[in-house]
Design a protein around this motif. Sequence first.
Motif, PDB file in Angstrom:
ATOM      1  N   LEU A 221       0.855  -1.193   0.000  1.00  0.00           N
ATOM      2  CA  LEU A 221       0.000   0.000   0.000  1.00  0.00           C
ATOM      3  C   LEU A 221       0.891   1.243   0.000  1.00  0.00           C
ATOM      4  O   LEU A 221       1.776   1.385   0.844  1.00  0.00           O
ATOM      5  CB  LEU A 221      -0.905   0.007   1.237  1.00  0.00           C
ATOM      6  N   LYS A 222       0.661   2.167  -0.947  1.00  0.00           N
ATOM      7  CA  LYS A 222       1.595   3.261  -1.193  1.00  0.00           C
ATOM      8  C   LYS A 222       1.341   4.501  -0.355  1.00  0.00           C
ATOM      9  O   LYS A 222       2.251   5.305  -0.149  1.00  0.00           O
ATOM     10  CB  LYS A 222       1.557   3.631  -2.676  1.00  0.00           C
ATOM     11  N   ASP A 226      -4.780   5.114  -0.174  1.00  0.00           N
ATOM     12  CA  ASP A 226      -4.943   3.780  -0.752  1.00  0.00           C
ATOM     13  C   ASP A 226      -5.239   2.745   0.334  1.00  0.00           C
ATOM     14  O   ASP A 226      -6.031   1.817   0.129  1.00  0.00           O
ATOM     15  CB  ASP A 226      -3.665   3.377  -1.492  1.00  0.00           C
ATOM     16  N   ARG A 229      -8.835   3.137   1.243  1.00  0.00           N
ATOM     17  CA  ARG A 229      -9.721   2.727   0.140  1.00  0.00           C
ATOM     18  C   ARG A 229      -9.725   1.204  -0.033  1.00  0.00           C
ATOM     19  O   ARG A 229     -10.803   0.614  -0.231  1.00  0.00           O
ATOM     20  CB  ARG A 229      -9.247   3.400  -1.156  1.00  0.00           C
ATOM     21  N   LEU A 230      -8.573   0.578   0.059  1.00  0.00           N
ATOM     22  CA  LEU A 230      -8.485  -0.858  -0.200  1.00  0.00           C
ATOM     23  C   LEU A 230      -8.672  -1.694   1.070  1.00  0.00           C
ATOM     24  O   LEU A 230      -9.576  -2.527   1.152  1.00  0.00           O
ATOM     25  CB  LEU A 230      -7.139  -1.183  -0.858  1.00  0.00           C
ATOM     26  N   GLN A 298       2.061  -9.837  -4.613  1.00  0.00           N
ATOM     27  CA  GLN A 298       2.627  -9.995  -5.951  1.00  0.00           C
ATOM     28  C   GLN A 298       3.830 -10.934  -5.962  1.00  0.00           C
ATOM     29  O   GLN A 298       4.125 -11.558  -6.985  1.00  0.00           O
ATOM     30  CB  GLN A 298       3.062  -8.633  -6.493  1.00  0.00           C
ATOM     31  N   ASP A 315      -1.641  -8.348  -7.726  1.00  0.00           N
ATOM     32  CA  ASP A 315      -1.486  -6.967  -7.293  1.00  0.00           C
ATOM     33  C   ASP A 315      -2.744  -6.556  -6.516  1.00  0.00           C
ATOM     34  O   ASP A 315      -3.857  -6.630  -7.043  1.00  0.00           O
ATOM     35  CB  ASP A 315      -1.303  -6.074  -8.527  1.00  0.00           C
ATOM     36  N   VAL A 316      -2.554  -6.119  -5.284  1.00  0.00           N
ATOM     37  CA  VAL A 316      -3.717  -5.751  -4.472  1.00  0.00           C
ATOM     38  C   VAL A 316      -4.484  -4.590  -5.098  1.00  0.00           C
ATOM     39  O   VAL A 316      -5.696  -4.463  -4.889  1.00  0.00           O
ATOM     40  CB  VAL A 316      -3.287  -5.390  -3.028  1.00  0.00           C
ATOM     41  N   TYR A 317      -3.797  -3.759  -5.881  1.00  0.00           N
ATOM     42  CA  TYR A 317      -4.476  -2.623  -6.517  1.00  0.00           C
ATOM     43  C   TYR A 317      -5.447  -3.090  -7.599  1.00  0.00           C
ATOM     44  O   TYR A 317      -6.352  -2.352  -8.001  1.00  0.00           O
ATOM     45  CB  TYR A 317      -3.451  -1.651  -7.099  1.00  0.00           C
ATOM     46  N   GLN A 318      -5.254  -4.297  -8.074  1.00  0.00           N
ATOM     47  CA  GLN A 318      -6.164  -4.818  -9.089  1.00  0.00           C
ATOM     48  C   GLN A 318      -7.265  -5.690  -8.489  1.00  0.00           C
ATOM     49  O   GLN A 318      -8.441  -5.553  -8.825  1.00  0.00           O
ATOM     50  CB  GLN A 318      -5.374  -5.623 -10.124  1.00  0.00           C
ATOM     51  N   PRO A 321     -10.090  -3.922  -5.413  1.00  0.00           N
ATOM     52  CA  PRO A 321     -11.280  -3.202  -5.895  1.00  0.00           C
ATOM     53  C   PRO A 321     -12.302  -4.141  -6.547  1.00  0.00           C
ATOM     54  O   PRO A 321     -13.516  -3.949  -6.398  1.00  0.00           O
ATOM     55  CB  PRO A 321     -10.692  -2.219  -6.924  1.00  0.00           C
TER      56      PRO A 321
END
Length: 330
Positions: A221-222, A226, A229-230, A298, A315-318, A321
């Motif tokens: 998490l950046k 984020d 949100r995640l 990842q 990827d948690v960003y993918q 959500p």
Amino acid sequence: MTNPLSSTKILIVAEHDRGHLKLATLAAVCCAQQVCQATGGAFEILVLGEQVADVVSSLAPYGAAVVLKADHSSLLNPVADQYAQVISKVVKDRGATMVAAAASTFSKDVLPRAAALVDAGMLGDVVSVTPDGDDFTFERVMFAGNVIATVKLDGPLKVLTVRSSAFSVPTKVDAASPVIDVSVDSSSQSGLTTFVSREEKPSGRPDATEARIVVSGGRALKNSEDFERLVGGLADKLGAAVGSSRALVDSGITSNTLQIGQTGKVVAPDLYIGLGISGAIQHLAGMKDSKVIVAVNQDSDAPIFEIADYGLVADVYQVVPELIGKLGQK
């Protein structure tokens, strides 16, 4: 033949937050039940605070010989010096041979002081108590959970904290325990420490140490937006608590109140979801007793996959959500 430990008398120090019982206390009660069942001894529960009648009532059905109520305005906030003095007096007055509480920030602050006042040795993070002749042996967690030490504790009085994940929910009995009021003399307290203020950020989410589901985020998490949100978004969909790795705390992305690990909270929920967490030993020490562990990372070589029941290399960003979106459709 009479059990040499039949005179064992355990005092459980209950923990609550402004009248809300901390469920980890029930692990200490379960430990006391097991010891008393094996020895023929008895246990009592001590509740300290102000207006703690509800906490006392909630602890009455677990078979304690008595529930001791130290209800006084000077105990409204858990100032360690004041609590330790009351505990030490109760230990002496009631003739306790063992004092126990759930391993937590509260007990780490209060119990060592109480142990010093009654000149007793202390063990932390105990996961097993076994009668051994006329004494006990204890198993306790060491080195971030990588070592379980079997030890003895010298002296007639023993003070310990128990790891909540090692003990189940205590058995209830038909009869409620009688309640005894404990006299509190505030004028005799040291007054060396004074409560000033308490800062908290109400989140509306459950505490990680008591939640059935914990969603935790790591280095992937950046930034804090984020993370919220995640990690926060998924937690809210599941009615879960939120946790964090130390890496995010050190980088300022999350508060240290969320940290799970050796130097943070120890949790053992039914479901633990680690998002972007590599699985450093420090972090695993705080969550590896979770019943089901799900990891998303990842890096397919991340150590957390070695203890995960379900793993997803992604990827948690993918994927997060997408997961939140699918949960929202139900």
